[in-house]
Design an enzyme around this catalytic site. Sequence first.
Site, PDB file in Angstrom:
ATOM      1  N   TRP A  32      -3.763   0.815  16.617  1.00 11.42           N
ATOM      2  CA  TRP A  32      -4.384  -0.107  15.673  1.00 11.42           C
ATOM      3  C   TRP A  32      -3.475  -0.193  14.449  1.00 11.42           C
ATOM      4  CZ3 TRP A  32      -8.271  -2.914  17.404  1.00 11.42           C
ATOM      5  CH2 TRP A  32      -8.984  -3.703  16.514  1.00 11.42           C
ATOM      6  N   HIS A 103     -17.602   0.687   8.547  1.00 14.22           N
ATOM      7  CA  HIS A 103     -16.791   1.202   9.651  1.00 14.22           C
ATOM      8  C   HIS A 103     -15.636   2.055   9.134  1.00 14.22           C
ATOM      9  CE1 HIS A 103     -15.087   1.261  13.686  1.00 14.22           C
ATOM     10  NE2 HIS A 103     -13.917   0.924  13.160  1.00 14.22           N
ATOM     11  N   ARG A 142       3.353   2.773   1.885  1.00 13.18           N
ATOM     12  CA  ARG A 142       3.386   4.158   2.351  1.00 13.18           C
ATOM     13  C   ARG A 142       4.029   4.305   3.729  1.00 13.18           C
ATOM     14  NH1 ARG A 142      -0.322   3.036  -1.130  1.00 13.18           N
ATOM     15  NH2 ARG A 142      -1.135   4.613  -2.572  1.00 13.18           N
TER      16      ARG A 142
END
Length: 172
Positions: A32, A103, A142
């Site tokens: 993902w 979620h 990041r």
Amino acid sequence: MSTILNTNGTSLQVPTIDDRAKGDFYIFTADWNPKITWSLRDAAIDVLKEGGIAENRIHSHAVAGTVELVNAAGAAMNTRNADGLPPAAVIIIGCVIRGDTPHFDYVCEIAAHGTAMLNAKGETPVIFGVLTVDNEQQAIDRAGGVLGNKGAEAAAAAITMANLHCALYPNR
């Protein structure tokens, strides 16, 4: 893991693996947000190699998402290499970007709590290389952007912890 901000902007110092560390290193990457997670994974692999870990001791596998990382890490902890040794360290890499529903909170909690439970066993270090960010730009920053690469930092932490385990468990 540290960030480029709390290291005063210095570059990442890559530790060298202890010669006594004979276990393999596992990296599990959530598919993902692959633009982010694959960048983190690639940096982690580069740092492990730079730290002296042979390519045949680095095992990289993809999992569907961040929740599945904990199961993969737990499974790896039950493996043994050709010398009968457990993994030197496991790195989990994922990226969870906040959305409009809860979620995000559930996924982050499962990943963090699951990793903590695995680490509490004290058997194999499991390094939490999961970004939990508010937006895609924070993730990009990041994953090789202005804040460095957290995958590289996770790999440096994995080497450091593998070395610590060598000191704590000299007969393993």
